[in-house]
Design a protein around this motif. Structure first.
Motif, PDB file in Angstrom:
ATOM      1  N   LEU A 115      -6.002  13.355  -0.407  1.00 42.45           N
ATOM      2  CA  LEU A 115      -4.829  14.160  -0.083  1.00 42.45           C
ATOM      3  C   LEU A 115      -4.910  15.447  -0.890  1.00 42.45           C
ATOM      4  CD1 LEU A 115      -1.798  14.043   1.200  1.00 42.45           C
ATOM      5  CD2 LEU A 115      -1.125  13.328  -1.108  1.00 42.45           C
ATOM      6  N   HIS A 116      -4.325  16.522  -0.372  1.00 41.18           N
ATOM      7  CA  HIS A 116      -4.267  17.759  -1.147  1.00 41.18           C
ATOM      8  C   HIS A 116      -3.174  17.653  -2.207  1.00 41.18           C
ATOM      9  CE1 HIS A 116      -3.663  22.020  -2.140  1.00 41.18           C
ATOM     10  NE2 HIS A 116      -4.893  22.208  -1.686  1.00 41.18           N
ATOM     11  N   ARG A 117      -3.437  18.211  -3.379  1.00 41.16           N
ATOM     12  CA  ARG A 117      -2.500  18.124  -4.494  1.00 41.16           C
ATOM     13  C   ARG A 117      -1.139  18.749  -4.171  1.00 41.16           C
ATOM     14  NH1 ARG A 117      -3.329  16.837  -9.710  1.00 41.16           N
ATOM     15  NH2 ARG A 117      -5.589  16.920  -9.437  1.00 41.16           N
ATOM     16  N   GLY A 118      -1.129  19.697  -3.238  1.00 41.78           N
ATOM     17  CA  GLY A 118       0.137  20.328  -2.876  1.00 41.78           C
ATOM     18  C   GLY A 118       1.154  19.364  -2.294  1.00 41.78           C
ATOM     19  N   ASP A 119       0.693  18.214  -1.799  1.00 44.38           N
ATOM     20  CA  ASP A 119       1.605  17.213  -1.240  1.00 44.38           C
ATOM     21  C   ASP A 119       1.786  16.016  -2.164  1.00 44.38           C
ATOM     22  OD1 ASP A 119       2.210  18.695   0.940  1.00 44.38           O
ATOM     23  OD2 ASP A 119       1.181  17.446   2.405  1.00 44.38           O
ATOM     24  N   GLY A 161       1.178  14.888   3.525  1.00 44.69           N
ATOM     25  CA  GLY A 161       1.734  13.750   2.815  1.00 44.69           C
ATOM     26  C   GLY A 161       2.998  13.176   3.414  1.00 44.69           C
ATOM     27  N   ARG A 162       3.254  13.426   4.706  1.00 41.43           N
ATOM     28  CA  ARG A 162       4.442  12.872   5.337  1.00 41.43           C
ATOM     29  C   ARG A 162       4.361  11.341   5.365  1.00 41.43           C
ATOM     30  NH1 ARG A 162       8.315  16.441   4.792  1.00 41.43           N
ATOM     31  NH2 ARG A 162       8.005  18.371   5.949  1.00 41.43           N
ATOM     32  N   ASP A 163       5.536  10.695   5.379  1.00 37.63           N
ATOM     33  CA  ASP A 163       5.558   9.246   5.215  1.00 37.63           C
ATOM     34  C   ASP A 163       4.983   8.482   6.396  1.00 37.63           C
ATOM     35  OD1 ASP A 163       7.690   9.835   6.906  1.00 37.63           O
ATOM     36  OD2 ASP A 163       9.210   8.812   5.702  1.00 37.63           O
ATOM     37  N   ASN A 164       4.938   9.071   7.593  1.00 41.94           N
ATOM     38  CA  ASN A 164       4.333   8.350   8.714  1.00 41.94           C
ATOM     39  C   ASN A 164       2.827   8.180   8.517  1.00 41.94           C
ATOM     40  OD1 ASN A 164       3.961  11.169   9.153  1.00 41.94           O
ATOM     41  ND2 ASN A 164       3.578  10.810  11.328  1.00 41.94           N
ATOM     42  N   ILE A 165       2.228   8.994   7.659  1.00 38.21           N
ATOM     43  CA  ILE A 165       0.797   8.882   7.366  1.00 38.21           C
ATOM     44  C   ILE A 165       0.568   8.047   6.114  1.00 38.21           C
ATOM     45  CG2 ILE A 165      -1.270  10.170   6.675  1.00 38.21           C
ATOM     46  CD1 ILE A 165      -0.314  12.432   8.507  1.00 38.21           C
ATOM     47  N   VAL A 166       1.219   8.395   5.016  1.00 34.39           N
ATOM     48  CA  VAL A 166       0.912   7.710   3.756  1.00 34.39           C
ATOM     49  C   VAL A 166       1.384   6.261   3.759  1.00 34.39           C
ATOM     50  CG1 VAL A 166       0.887   9.866   2.475  1.00 34.39           C
ATOM     51  CG2 VAL A 166       2.994   8.506   2.538  1.00 34.39           C
ATOM     52  N   LEU A 204       5.365  14.647  -2.145  1.00 31.80           N
ATOM     53  CA  LEU A 204       5.697  13.811  -0.988  1.00 31.80           C
ATOM     54  C   LEU A 204       5.137  12.407  -1.167  1.00 31.80           C
ATOM     55  CD1 LEU A 204       5.027  16.324   1.939  1.00 31.80           C
ATOM     56  CD2 LEU A 204       7.247  15.488   1.156  1.00 31.80           C
ATOM     57  N   TRP A 205       3.900  12.329  -1.642  1.00 30.26           N
ATOM     58  CA  TRP A 205       3.267  11.038  -1.921  1.00 30.26           C
ATOM     59  C   TRP A 205       4.089  10.251  -2.941  1.00 30.26           C
ATOM     60  CZ3 TRP A 205      -1.525   8.516  -0.749  1.00 30.26           C
ATOM     61  CH2 TRP A 205      -1.889   7.501  -1.631  1.00 30.26           C
ATOM     62  N   ARG A 206       4.429  10.900  -4.036  1.00 29.28           N
ATOM     63  CA  ARG A 206       5.136  10.206  -5.107  1.00 29.28           C
ATOM     64  C   ARG A 206       6.540   9.791  -4.662  1.00 29.28           C
ATOM     65  NH1 ARG A 206       4.389  13.379 -10.689  1.00 29.28           N
ATOM     66  NH2 ARG A 206       5.083  11.364 -11.504  1.00 29.28           N
ATOM     67  N   ASP A 207       7.213  10.625  -3.893  1.00 26.95           N
ATOM     68  CA  ASP A 207       8.533  10.258  -3.386  1.00 26.95           C
ATOM     69  C   ASP A 207       8.456   8.980  -2.549  1.00 26.95           C
ATOM     70  OD1 ASP A 207       9.668  12.434  -4.611  1.00 26.95           O
ATOM     71  OD2 ASP A 207       9.867  13.621  -2.778  1.00 26.95           O
ATOM     72  N   TYR A 208       7.438   8.922  -1.678  1.00 20.16           N
ATOM     73  CA  TYR A 208       7.319   7.758  -0.803  1.00 20.16           C
ATOM     74  C   TYR A 208       7.035   6.490  -1.609  1.00 20.16           C
ATOM     75  CZ  TYR A 208       5.670   4.318   2.455  1.00 20.16           C
ATOM     76  OH  TYR A 208       5.508   3.132   3.134  1.00 20.16           O
ATOM     77  N   PHE A 209       6.054   6.546  -2.510  1.00 16.15           N
ATOM     78  CA  PHE A 209       5.657   5.332  -3.205  1.00 16.15           C
ATOM     79  C   PHE A 209       6.652   4.916  -4.294  1.00 16.15           C
ATOM     80  CE2 PHE A 209       1.587   6.194  -1.145  1.00 16.15           C
ATOM     81  CZ  PHE A 209       1.342   4.926  -0.637  1.00 16.15           C
ATOM     82  N   ARG A 210       7.391   5.852  -4.846  1.00 18.72           N
ATOM     83  CA  ARG A 210       8.444   5.471  -5.786  1.00 18.72           C
ATOM     84  C   ARG A 210       9.577   4.751  -5.062  1.00 18.72           C
ATOM     85  NH1 ARG A 210       8.767  10.749  -9.887  1.00 18.72           N
ATOM     86  NH2 ARG A 210       6.844  10.252 -11.022  1.00 18.72           N
ATOM     87  N   LYS A 211       9.897   5.222  -3.868  1.00 21.30           N
ATOM     88  CA  LYS A 211      10.922   4.525  -3.077  1.00 21.30           C
ATOM     89  C   LYS A 211      10.425   3.145  -2.669  1.00 21.30           C
ATOM     90  CE  LYS A 211      13.892   5.014   0.982  1.00 21.30           C
ATOM     91  NZ  LYS A 211      13.632   3.649   1.492  1.00 21.30           N
ATOM     92  N   LEU A 212       9.150   3.067  -2.262  1.00 23.65           N
ATOM     93  CA  LEU A 212       8.581   1.780  -1.866  1.00 23.65           C
ATOM     94  C   LEU A 212       8.564   0.808  -3.048  1.00 23.65           C
ATOM     95  CD1 LEU A 212       7.267   0.205   0.469  1.00 23.65           C
ATOM     96  CD2 LEU A 212       5.039   1.064  -0.317  1.00 23.65           C
ATOM     97  N   ALA A 213       8.241   1.323  -4.235  1.00 24.86           N
ATOM     98  CA  ALA A 213       8.248   0.484  -5.435  1.00 24.86           C
ATOM     99  C   ALA A 213       9.630  -0.101  -5.681  1.00 24.86           C
ATOM    100  CB  ALA A 213       7.791   1.299  -6.640  1.00 24.86           C
ATOM    101  N   LYS A 214      10.648   0.714  -5.507  1.00 27.96           N
ATOM    102  CA  LYS A 214      12.028   0.246  -5.699  1.00 27.96           C
ATOM    103  C   LYS A 214      12.407  -0.784  -4.646  1.00 27.96           C
ATOM    104  CE  LYS A 214      16.780   1.942  -6.059  1.00 27.96           C
ATOM    105  NZ  LYS A 214      17.664   3.147  -6.025  1.00 27.96           N
ATOM    106  N   ASP A 215      12.037  -0.523  -3.389  1.00 27.80           N
ATOM    107  CA  ASP A 215      12.417  -1.417  -2.294  1.00 27.80           C
ATOM    108  C   ASP A 215      11.700  -2.761  -2.370  1.00 27.80           C
ATOM    109  OD1 ASP A 215      14.046   0.583  -1.351  1.00 27.80           O
ATOM    110  OD2 ASP A 215      12.661   1.247   0.225  1.00 27.80           O
ATOM    111  N   THR A 216      10.487  -2.768  -2.942  1.00 26.09           N
ATOM    112  CA  THR A 216       9.675  -3.985  -2.953  1.00 26.09           C
ATOM    113  C   THR A 216       9.567  -4.634  -4.334  1.00 26.09           C
ATOM    114  OG1 THR A 216       7.639  -2.716  -3.321  1.00 26.09           O
ATOM    115  CG2 THR A 216       8.277  -3.149  -1.023  1.00 26.09           C
ATOM    116  N   ASP A 217      10.184  -4.012  -5.328  1.00 30.10           N
ATOM    117  CA  ASP A 217      10.082  -4.496  -6.717  1.00 30.10           C
ATOM    118  C   ASP A 217       8.629  -4.577  -7.183  1.00 30.10           C
ATOM    119  OD1 ASP A 217      12.841  -4.790  -7.187  1.00 30.10           O
ATOM    120  OD2 ASP A 217      12.846  -6.717  -6.146  1.00 30.10           O
ATOM    121  N   ASP A 218       7.823  -3.638  -6.714  1.00 33.00           N
ATOM    122  CA  ASP A 218       6.410  -3.570  -7.120  1.00 33.00           C
ATOM    123  C   ASP A 218       6.230  -2.307  -7.959  1.00 33.00           C
ATOM    124  OD1 ASP A 218       3.689  -3.398  -7.439  1.00 33.00           O
ATOM    125  OD2 ASP A 218       3.207  -3.812  -5.335  1.00 33.00           O
ATOM    126  N   GLU A 219       6.325  -2.448  -9.255  1.00 31.19           N
ATOM    127  CA  GLU A 219       6.300  -1.294 -10.142  1.00 31.19           C
ATOM    128  C   GLU A 219       4.943  -0.600 -10.169  1.00 31.19           C
ATOM    129  OE1 GLU A 219       8.744   0.385 -11.903  1.00 31.19           O
ATOM    130  OE2 GLU A 219       9.877  -0.827 -10.467  1.00 31.19           O
TER     131      GLU A 219
END
Length: 223
Positions: free
Chosen positions: A81-85, A57-62, A88-103
């Motif tokens: 994706l495996h549930r163990g990551d 789930g590293r950000d260069n992939i997701v 990592l997935w949620r961290d990336y997309f929550r940051k992206l949501a904040k940066d893009t104002d896409d809730e």
């Protein structure tokens, strides 16, 4: 192979990554569509993407999965994706949501979570999911027994366990994954890593014992 940034514990590294496109003239599975959407879609070359598989789930992939999976005509491909990551997935997309104002991105989840022993079949090639934690908690590898291939993601690279900038999240677990999951595979099994050149299980098995010195060196640095 593509180049781009990846974030590990808030530190950014520049890395080269391999994307593997498995299939035939009609349909493919895309494994680890890292860094460069345009380059990945060029390799797909208009074929139907049946699934986008993330070995970790590293950000260069997701960061690329939404664009690679998108298909207005045939329907979007599922992202796996495996549930163990999941964190990592949620961290990336929550940051992206904040940066893009896409809730909507804040609650985005993979379409399916991978599990040990799960299988894919494409163009007569069957790939089995092996859970190989260490590089990340949810790292997986894909083994194609009949074709003698092993896609190892970040778990195993040519000459060493996978890492960015020499930083190992959990080297002990990563080494255990390598020996437990790969140790009984045929020596001539082709290893298709997440970065760097192809190798074989047999070639890397000769080096496995020496890698435990990396673990010892890390422990000494912490003392």
């Amino acid at each position: 192979m593509t180049s781009g940034p990846v974030t590990v514990d808030d530190e950014v590294f520049t890395t080269e990554a391999n994307t593997w496109v498995v299939g035939d003239d009609e349909a493919v599975i895309v494994i680890d569509p890292a860094n460069d959407v345009e380059a990945v879609l060029k390799a797909v070359d208009g074929r139907e993407v049946m699934a986008v598989v993330c070995t970790n789930g590293r950000d260069n992939i997701v960061s690329t999965v939404l664009e690679v999976s998108a298909d207005e005509e045939r329907g979007d491909a599922p992202i796996l994706l495996h549930r163990g990551d999941r964190s990592l997935w949620r961290d990336y997309f929550r940051k992206l949501a904040k940066d893009t104002d896409d809730e909507e991105l804040r609650s985005l989840e993979p379409d399916q979570y991978l599990e040990e022993g799960g299988t894919f079949e494409i163009a007569g090639i069957q790939l089995e999911v092996l859970h190989t934690p260490g590089f990340t908690p949810g790292s997986i590898s894909l083994y194609g027994e009949s074709d003698g291939i092993l896609v190892t993601g970040g778990t195993l690279w040519r000459g060493r366990p996978g890492s960015y900038g020499g930083v190992y999240l959990d080297l002990h677990t990563q080494l255990n994954s390598i020996t437990a999951q790969f140790g009984q595979l045929p020596a001539d099994t082709r290893v298709l890593p997440g970065s760097g050149e192809e190798t074989t299980v047999g070639e890397e098995a000769d080096r496995w014992e020496s890698w435990y010195s990396l673990q010892q060196a890390g422990a000494e640095e912490e003392e």
